[in-house]
Write an enzyme that holds these catalytic residues in place. Sequence first.
Site, mmCIF file in Angstrom:
data_model
loop_
_atom_site.group_PDB
_atom_site.id
_atom_site.type_symbol
_atom_site.label_atom_id
_atom_site.label_comp_id
_atom_site.label_asym_id
_atom_site.label_seq_id
_atom_site.Cartn_x
_atom_site.Cartn_y
_atom_site.Cartn_z
ATOM 1 N N SER A 190 59.008 13.599 -65.798
ATOM 2 C CA SER A 190 59.249 13.054 -67.064
ATOM 3 C C SER A 190 60.721 13.056 -67.452
ATOM 4 O O SER A 190 61.493 14.017 -66.895
ATOM 5 C CB SER A 190 58.675 13.887 -68.115
ATOM 6 O OG SER A 190 57.073 14.009 -67.781
ATOM 7 N N GLY B 232 59.692 17.077 -61.245
ATOM 8 C CA GLY B 232 60.746 16.362 -62.119
ATOM 9 C C GLY B 232 60.328 14.885 -62.150
ATOM 10 O O GLY B 232 60.867 13.898 -61.555
ATOM 11 N N GLU C 106 44.399 16.266 -56.573
ATOM 12 C CA GLU C 106 44.716 17.161 -57.508
ATOM 13 C C GLU C 106 43.412 17.161 -58.555
ATOM 14 O O GLU C 106 43.082 18.141 -58.819
ATOM 15 C CB GLU C 106 45.936 16.399 -58.659
ATOM 16 C CG GLU C 106 46.976 17.392 -58.823
ATOM 17 C CD GLU C 106 47.795 16.785 -59.871
ATOM 18 O OE1 GLU C 106 47.984 15.363 -59.759
ATOM 19 O OE2 GLU C 106 48.356 17.289 -60.587
HETATM 20 C C1 LIG Z 1 53.284 22.343 -70.844
HETATM 21 C C2 LIG Z 1 53.839 21.065 -70.243
HETATM 22 C C3 LIG Z 1 54.261 20.995 -69.030
HETATM 23 C C4 LIG Z 1 54.631 19.982 -68.407
HETATM 24 N N1 LIG Z 1 55.183 19.868 -67.299
HETATM 25 C C5 LIG Z 1 55.890 18.965 -66.513
HETATM 26 C C6 LIG Z 1 56.416 19.038 -65.265
HETATM 27 O O1 LIG Z 1 56.264 20.065 -64.737
HETATM 28 N N2 LIG Z 1 57.119 17.694 -64.939
HETATM 29 C C7 LIG Z 1 57.129 16.889 -65.554
HETATM 30 O O2 LIG Z 1 57.700 15.789 -65.025
HETATM 31 N N3 LIG Z 1 56.730 16.685 -66.949
HETATM 32 C C8 LIG Z 1 55.982 17.650 -67.437
HETATM 33 N N4 LIG Z 1 55.382 17.683 -68.546
HETATM 34 C C9 LIG Z 1 55.675 16.504 -69.467
HETATM 35 C C10 LIG Z 1 54.445 15.647 -69.872
HETATM 36 O O3 LIG Z 1 54.218 14.996 -68.571
HETATM 37 C C11 LIG Z 1 54.842 14.824 -71.041
HETATM 38 O O4 LIG Z 1 54.836 15.604 -72.084
HETATM 39 C C12 LIG Z 1 53.552 13.930 -71.176
HETATM 40 O O5 LIG Z 1 53.420 12.865 -70.208
HETATM 41 C C13 LIG Z 1 53.661 13.137 -72.344
HETATM 42 O O6 LIG Z 1 54.837 12.496 -72.466
HETATM 43 P P1 LIG Z 1 56.017 12.735 -73.928
HETATM 44 O O7 LIG Z 1 56.033 14.132 -74.004
HETATM 45 O O8 LIG Z 1 57.185 11.947 -73.642
HETATM 46 O O9 LIG Z 1 55.159 12.161 -75.175
HETATM 47 P P2 LIG Z 1 55.263 10.695 -75.659
HETATM 48 O O10 LIG Z 1 54.949 9.791 -74.410
HETATM 49 O O11 LIG Z 1 56.597 10.457 -76.539
HETATM 50 O O12 LIG Z 1 53.886 10.614 -76.518
HETATM 51 C C14 LIG Z 1 54.001 11.014 -77.946
HETATM 52 C C15 LIG Z 1 52.871 10.533 -78.748
HETATM 53 O O13 LIG Z 1 52.704 9.045 -78.563
HETATM 54 C C16 LIG Z 1 51.283 8.959 -77.897
HETATM 55 N N5 LIG Z 1 51.554 7.734 -77.160
HETATM 56 C C17 LIG Z 1 52.397 7.298 -76.316
HETATM 57 N N6 LIG Z 1 52.122 6.205 -75.706
HETATM 58 C C18 LIG Z 1 51.082 5.883 -76.180
HETATM 59 C C19 LIG Z 1 50.035 4.710 -75.869
HETATM 60 N N7 LIG Z 1 50.484 3.477 -75.002
HETATM 61 N N8 LIG Z 1 48.992 4.656 -76.612
HETATM 62 C C20 LIG Z 1 48.658 5.653 -77.512
HETATM 63 N N9 LIG Z 1 49.494 6.536 -77.699
HETATM 64 C C21 LIG Z 1 50.347 6.820 -76.970
HETATM 65 C C22 LIG Z 1 50.942 9.975 -77.072
HETATM 66 O O14 LIG Z 1 49.577 10.397 -76.611
HETATM 67 C C23 LIG Z 1 51.572 11.475 -77.785
HETATM 68 O O15 LIG Z 1 50.630 11.786 -78.926
HETATM 69 C C24 LIG Z 1 54.944 18.897 -69.203
HETATM 70 C C25 LIG Z 1 54.531 18.765 -70.532
HETATM 71 C C26 LIG Z 1 53.986 19.949 -71.093
HETATM 72 C C27 LIG Z 1 53.403 20.036 -72.404
#
Ligand SMILES: Cc1cc2nc3c(=O)[nH]c(=O)nc-3n(C[C@H](O)[C@H](O)[C@H](O)COP(=O)(O)OP(=O)(O)OC[C@H]3O[C@@H](n4cnc5c(N)ncnc54)[C@H](O)[C@@H]3O)c2cc1C
Lengths: 379, 305
Positions: free
Chosen positions: A132, A130, A247
């Site tokens: 994100s 947990g 990891e």
């Molecule tokens: C299958 C799956 C499993 C997951 N499992 C877990 C889990 O178990 N626990 C957990 O905590 N999280 C989990 N996650 C969450 C994951 O870590 C986040 O989705 C990821 O870190 C991206 O955050 P976001 O989805 O908020 O996208 P955002 O951060 O909103 O990004 C949206 C877009 O903007 C781009 N972007 C954002 N910031 C920048 C920057 N500084 N420069 C350039 N581009 C940028 C990103 O690359 C992306 O293309 C999971 C996600 C998926 C898809």
Amino acid sequence: MNAMQLDMTAEDEAFRAQARDWLIHNRPTAPAPREGQASRTYATDWLAKCAAAGWSGLAWPKEYGGHGLSPARLLIWYEEYARARAPSPLDCTFVALNHAGPTVFARGTEAQKAFHLPRILDGRSIWCQGFSEPGAGSDLASLKTTGRIEGDHLVVNGQKIWSSYADIADYQELLIRTDPGSKRHKGLSWVICDMTLPGITVRPIRNMAGVTHFAEVFYDDVRIPLDAVVGEVNDGWSVAMTTLAFERRTAAMALQLDLSVKVEELIALARPTPGTATAERLADLRAEAAGVRAMTYRTALRDPDTPFDGSLVRLTFAELAQRIERAAMDVLGPDGLTDSHWTHGYLESYSETIAGGTAEIQRNIIAERILGLPREARL
Amino acid sequence: MSFDLTPGEDLRQILDAAQAMLDSHYPVARLQEGMGGDDLDPLEDFGAFALALPEDAGGAGFSIVEEAHLHVALGRHLVGPGALASAIARRLDAGVTACIGVASNGTWTLVDPEGADHAVIRVDGGFGLSPVTDPKTTAPLGAGLPVAKMARTGTNRPVDADLARLLAAAQLLGVATGARDLAVDYAKIREQFGQPIGTFQAIKHHTANMTLGIEMVSALLDMAAIALCDGHPDAGFQVAALTRLAPRVALDNARTGIQIHGGIGFSAEANAHLFLKQAHVLAQFIGPADLLSLPAPLAPYGDNA
Ligand SMILES: Cc1cc2nc3c(=O)[nH]c(=O)nc-3n(C[C@H](O)[C@H](O)[C@H](O)COP(=O)(O)OP(=O)(O)OC[C@H]3O[C@@H](n4cnc5c(N)ncnc54)[C@H](O)[C@@H]3O)c2cc1C
């Protein structure tokens, strides 16, 4: 004469033969259920079987119930694992074995270790992560879920999202803000959250492959005992970073080596005519999978003090995995419109460049940390 | 240790010494005078062509692994391809001065042939060493390395193709790395919109992509070199995979390097284009590899295993 060598000793060969033999005779033959309790049972039955035969916790130190295998032996094991097409290690046991467990043995109290580690190794407890939040994804340090200290408890309020397997997990590694006025990486704590505590609501989310894989988790005055904090209160960021090296060096190994085998399956499926565009494309994928394998060997087999950044192989793996799955869709033709292990894998592969740090973030990291380009402004 | 990829102390010493020699005799800036005709004596004195020959044959007794790493360093300095040709040819004949070449339709295209009496030629599916007879100079690609054409000759001593490809791939890796380093250095100092262009993500991501390619080829180069050195059964597979990837990464990086330089990247004055031209030469020399015809080291066991 050269110091770099990839020669297996007779003992290595014996280990390989033993691993291969065991895997081929014990791998489940039924396909893994994709979600819910059935997927948990499948994964934990398999882990329990591995544990009973002495094949669980291979990378964990001996003092915590593992086998402390050398990186070379791990490479051998995961190669045999991939060749035997044993169940994907990226199942609901993944976070516990590769993240939560190693964090607990590196930073946990004796009581935390004694209780949790044995349960993780034999599949009795399943963990989720947990970290994100709706407002904190790539920018994880902006997270807002709070833990207020009240006597010997933390009272947690807020929301997490995308927590994989939260619907079937027993525990969650929960990263929350425990210092009320704090900003960014400071003032966070890494807490073991019992998923059965009152005040927790889990709302599963269906993913684009049609599978209920991750979930939103809501915390409404959830009371977590302070002795569930791992590391110091307000030092959670450093705890969260502890296991990155573990990891990257070990957990990712299995998936990266698996790509080489997947390419071979695709070549067998496609049977390309030499000289055609399909043959050329598959040859390139085969070469790149060999490249990812070589990168995996390099990360595993270099002196641990060698400066190293896992983002290179991690990102290369993710994008290659997507290209391989995409090629499979083209090979399948109209069969690509029906459900199969290939088409399902294709849809699932879209997560590779998002989960655990997006491809864009990884590229920023490579340019800034490895190449020394100027960092961009952060608020 | 039997399983270890930590570069050894010997290798580090060779590379440090090589770097000093390359910096003083082959700075990339020398090519502002034009590509081609590198004097190979400093390399000869360094022992570059005898590095992996056994000591009783006048060599230094190192292995193809150290030699491959040396050729990466030569590639970064865009050392003339005569060095690659010599490293290959001396294994067959200590007395020759060689250039590289490629066969096509009965004609051989020789690169930088001035002074060479032999050529290491890529012919269909392999490599051979042949005498150079009556080469006719033709205009080169851009202001790139000099080229000449000659009619094919009958005499052709076979050359170990895996060895030729390994060393050519090492040089291509060097070219890819040199192009990246030049671009990264430039991105740190060139300012637009009041900041170094390296602050912009479009530029950052270009440099990250260049680095991903370098890392993959470099890891594969070690795998292939060790496999070849120790006679592993997958040596041919590793070299073939390397042969597919190394030219692509070198050409991609050279292209991106020019782009990152902007207008000056398109000028003859900046060094960026030199990497592109060297990459094309080496890519022609390394040629294709039939990777799919080789057994893969990591095949699935199947249901009846
Ligand atoms: C299958 C799956 C499993 C997951 N499992 C877990 C889990 O178990 N626990 C957990 O905590 N999280 C989990 N996650 C969450 C994951 O870590 C986040 O989705 C990821 O870190 C991206 O955050 P976001 O989805 O908020 O996208 P955002 O951060 O909103 O990004 C949206 C877009 O903007 C781009 N972007 C954002 N910031 C920048 C920057 N500084 N420069 C350039 N581009 C940028 C990103 O690359 C992306 O293309 C999971 C996600 C998926 C898809």
